[in-house]
Scaffold this active site. Structure first.
Site, PDB file in Angstrom:
ATOM      1  N   TRP A  58       0.839  -1.213   0.000  1.00 10.76           N
ATOM      2  CA  TRP A  58       0.000   0.000   0.000  1.00 10.76           C
ATOM      3  C   TRP A  58       0.865   1.250   0.000  1.00 10.76           C
ATOM      4  CZ3 TRP A  58      -1.817   2.740   4.923  1.00 10.76           C
ATOM      5  CH2 TRP A  58      -0.924   2.537   5.974  1.00 10.76           C
ATOM      6  N   ASP A  59       2.145   1.080   0.282  1.00 14.50           N
ATOM      7  CA  ASP A  59       3.086   2.193   0.286  1.00 14.50           C
ATOM      8  C   ASP A  59       2.940   3.020  -0.999  1.00 14.50           C
ATOM      9  OD1 ASP A  59       3.902   0.037   1.927  1.00 14.50           O
ATOM     10  OD2 ASP A  59       5.978   0.674   1.953  1.00 14.50           O
ATOM     11  N   GLU A  62       0.758  -2.993  12.631  1.00 16.71           N
ATOM     12  CA  GLU A  62       0.827  -4.451  12.471  1.00 16.71           C
ATOM     13  C   GLU A  62       1.155  -5.185  13.763  1.00 16.71           C
ATOM     14  OE1 GLU A  62       3.711  -4.444   9.316  1.00 16.71           O
ATOM     15  OE2 GLU A  62       2.159  -4.555   7.782  1.00 16.71           O
ATOM     16  N   LYS A  94       2.967   0.093  16.272  1.00 14.66           N
ATOM     17  CA  LYS A  94       4.135   0.084  15.396  1.00 14.66           C
ATOM     18  C   LYS A  94       4.255   1.390  14.618  1.00 14.66           C
ATOM     19  CE  LYS A  94       6.135  -2.517  11.543  1.00 14.66           C
ATOM     20  NZ  LYS A  94       5.958  -3.652  10.632  1.00 14.66           N
ATOM     21  N   GLN A  95       3.129   1.869  14.087  1.00 12.25           N
ATOM     22  CA  GLN A  95       3.185   2.995  13.155  1.00 12.25           C
ATOM     23  C   GLN A  95       1.862   3.743  13.173  1.00 12.25           C
ATOM     24  OE1 GLN A  95       3.400  -0.334  10.183  1.00 12.25           O
ATOM     25  NE2 GLN A  95       2.683   1.259   8.795  1.00 12.25           N
TER      26      GLN A  95
HETATM   27  O1  IFM Z   1       3.605  -1.543   3.990  1.00 12.93           O
HETATM   28  C1  IFM Z   1       4.516  -1.539   5.040  1.00 12.93           C
HETATM   29  C2  IFM Z   1       3.776  -1.833   6.303  1.00 12.93           C
HETATM   30  O2  IFM Z   1       2.807  -0.851   6.562  1.00 12.93           O
HETATM   31  C3  IFM Z   1       4.739  -1.907   7.459  1.00 12.93           C
HETATM   32  N1  IFM Z   1       5.736  -2.907   7.218  1.00 12.93           N
HETATM   33  C4  IFM Z   1       6.501  -2.658   5.994  1.00 12.93           C
HETATM   34  C5  IFM Z   1       5.592  -2.543   4.791  1.00 12.93           C
HETATM   35  C6  IFM Z   1       6.416  -2.201   3.544  1.00 12.93           C
HETATM   36  O3  IFM Z   1       6.980  -0.938   3.660  1.00 12.93           O
END
Ligand code: IFM
Length: 658
Positions: A290-291, A432, A512-513
């Site tokens: 999705w990046d 995640e 995580k993010q």
């Molecule tokens: O798409 C990301 C995900 O959100 C977090 N882990 C790494 C992936 C690739 O950059």
């Protein structure tokens, strides 16, 4: 400070992996890691090919293929290294190394032609000091692979043209590296399938080499290749450069990010997109996440809409894979791959991480539960159409994609008999570290958005809100609320993965993010500045920023409530991710090093949408700037509905000129 120059002094093979990312060159067709010419596979040398994948014998993971290294060059009998510099001209994508040895000076420059996708130019200058020197240069056939070997039936030829050719294991795709040069060699040398020219040098010596990948050899010189290459870069910068006045470091860092985005843009191929690690190697299986749609599309939509259209088209073309994946899980419509490879097939496995303690594969739920992926496609498509006015894409597959994603969500939704809202249970959101949760706010909003865009009238459950704070998923607020430091102190191994049910973060509020912060940024009109502020202040201290996708969302959020001072460090973190290096290289025992295109795309978003405040208001672009103290002015070109525009921003005034 030269805002177009990256320089590193000193010879340090321990930095090979970081420098390989830092000094990468590329032209969308291939990426060439910024390793030194004498390095071999143990130093992660790679000419990484966009969109060419292979599954090697007895391997479960498919990954992109690296071509034999035609850039190999080394000197013999030169003595010790006295000084060494590695540099990258990011205006024109030219990599240079200069090394002073006891007995000779060596300078090698190279660029991957932006004008000729299959071609790399290299110039080698050798100045012997007091004794004859031997230069060995040619094609190193020992290719760096993570899950290889991919190249079969290899053979090499030498003469006027050097050539190493092979075919991939799975699909017999031909891969070849050819080389020509402008001087006759003294001898040929072979080592296995590697083939080298040998020159005995007594006088100052300049050798031009032209390396072609998967194409006929090219006879040319460095200088003649340089002109069209530079012209192409000039055009790219004219259409994209964000000019920052007052802050040289910010300018350099942003130039650097955008340089990487240009290097990995698949301008020449059809049905190719951009991998999460760009063209820096085989990490993450060279897959498209999705990046691309959420973090890279804004850059390409605003600066190169034709390329943005290609990226969407890759997904439309990949619908068959998304239908197949939905069917595999018993759903309707299109469930896009979490890790999309050639043709839009799923590269993600159920065991994507290897446990550091047992060395056993760990069941992860990225593949089957990270269902926001389908909504991310629809979001990118609609954003693209709003900014470009390219309604035709709706007819050319956009509508089919949207309806197929909506069908998927309807078949995946859960409805309690006494409620009329749809819920999405057992999912993984952007964070995640918390797997198999219910009603992740981001996922639910993406699903609702998809249903709206497909014209379906269904209500999706809204997140719970406590004192203005959006609950990331059902039950999140009840998790252990402890600091990041405490969670970190519970780690038993530096490479340990924080997620999965046994990970240190799983039972805590440490994420995580950016997750809620991604939600509020992607749907700005639905959240007031005050909402954004409250959620930022709550979630930021609870965010590990364990993904390079995180920092930009917090920077964008901080700009919403006028705190450029909070945004600025996140801007630098995003823009300099590959310049400073040092990001996570391991998820358990799985290597995840490489470049970070999403961070680079995020840096562009921060500069334009955060500091510049560029947004669509109704059907018109508008600015709502939030400049950091160090930046006195910002200008950038962008395309809006087929028209070139330019944003001009100072602290006193701002305008968009068309
Ligand atoms: O798409 C990301 C995900 O959100 C977090 N882990 C790494 C992936 C690739 O950059």
């Amino acid at each position: 400070m030269n805002p177009w120059q990256i320089v590193r002094e000193g010879y340090n093979p321990a930095e090979a992996a970081d420098n390989g990312n830092r000094f990468l060159i590329g032209n969308g067709f291939m990426g060439i890691r910024g390793t030194l010419e004498e390095y071999r596979l143990e130093n992660q040398v790679a000419i990484n090919l966009a969109g060419v994948y292979d599954r090697a014998k007895n391997q479960t993971w498919r990954e992109p293929v690296n071509a034999p290294n035609g850039l190999y060059a080394s000197l013999e009998n030169v003595g010790n290294i006295i000084s060494h510099t590695q540099a990258l001209d990011i205006r024109y994508g030219i990599h240079t190394r200069e090394t002073m040895y006891t007995h000779a000076f060596l300078k090698i420059s190279r660029f991957a032609s932006m004008a000729e996708p299959n071609v790399i130019y290299q110039q080698i200058i050798v100045e012997p000091k007091n004794s004859p020197i031997t230069l060995v240069c040619g094609i190193d056939a020992d290719v760096w692979d993570i899950n290889g070997p991919h190249l079969m039936d290899m053979h090499s030829e030498g003469g006027e043209v050097l050539k190493v050719s092979a075919t991939t294991y799975e699909q017999n795709i031909p891969i070849s590296t050819s080389e020509t040069c402008n001087k006759p060699h003294d001898e040929l040398r072979t080592m296995g399938h590697s083939i080298y020219r040998v020159f005995h040098i007594k006088e100052p010596f300049v050798l031009d080499r032209v390396i072609t990948i998967n194409a006929a050899p090219v006879f040319s010189t460095y200088e003649s290749g340089l002109k069209p290459h530079k012209n192409t870069w000039e055009t790219l910068w004219k259409n994209s450069q964000v000019k920052i006045i007052g802050d040289e470091n910010a300018q350099l860092s942003l130039n650097y990010s955008m340089y990487h985005l240009h290097c990995i843009a698949p301008r020449h191929g059809d049905n190719v997109s951009i991998a999460a690690r760009g063209l820096s190697g085989q990490v993450y299986k060279g897959a498209v996440f999705w990046d691309t749609e959420i973090f890279l599309m804004p850059f390409f939509t605003l600066t190169e809409p034709a390329l943005a259209r290609k990226l969407i088209h890759y997904r439309i073309h990949g619908l068959a894979g998304a239908y197949a994946k939905a069917k595999e899980y018993g759903f309707d419509g299109a469930f896009f791959p979490w890790e999309s490879q050639d043709g839009g097939t799923e590269g993600c496995t159920d065991f994507n991480i290897v446990d550091v303690f047992t060395n056993r594969p760990v069941r992860t739920f990225f593949r089957d539960k990270q269902i926001h992926i389908s909504g991310d496609m629809v979001y990118a498509l609609c954003q693209y159409m709003d900014w470009t006015g390219d309604e035709k894409l709706w007819q050319d597959g956009g509508r089919t994609l949207t309806e197929a994603c909506a069908k998927f969500y309807l078949s995946r939704a859960y409805q309690r008999v006494h409620r009329d809202t749809l819920e999405f249970t057992d999912v993984v959101g952007p964070d995640e570290y918390h797997e198999r949760v219910d009603n992740n706010a981001f996922t639910n909003r993406m699903a609702a958005y998809t249903l709206e865009k497909a014209g379906m009238k269904h209500t999706v459950r809204k997140p719970r809100i406590n004192n203005g704070i959006i609950e990331q998923f059902d039950g999140y607020f009840a998790l252990e609320d402890i600091s990041l430091d405490i969670v970190r102190s519970r780690l038993k191994h530096p490479k340990e993965y924080w997620g999965t049910q046994s990970g240190v973060a799983f039972a805590t509020q440490i994420i995580k993010q950016a997750d809620v912060m991604a939600l509020v940024n992607l749907f700005p009109s639905e959240f007031s500045d005050e909402d954004v502020k409250k959620n930022w202040l709550y979630y930021e201290p609870r965010t590990e920023h364990g993904s390079s996708l995180s920092a930009c969302m917090y920077a964008l959020g901080a700009c919403r409530f006028g705190r450029a001072d909070l945004a600025y460090p996140f801007f630098l973190k995003s823009a300099r991710a590959d310049l400073d290096g040092g990001g996570k290289s391991w998820a358990g025992n799985v290597y995840i090093g490489g470049t970070h295109p999403a961070a680079a795309g995020g840096a562009y978003m921060i500069a334009t949408q955060g500091f510049g405040g560029l947004r669509l208001n109704g059907n018109q672009p508008q600015l709502n700037p939030c400049l950091p103290e160090s930046i006195t002015a910002l200008t950038f070109p962008f395309m809006f509905q087929g028209k070139p525009m330019e944003a001009h921003i100072t602290r006193e005034k701002h305008s968009i000129i068309s």
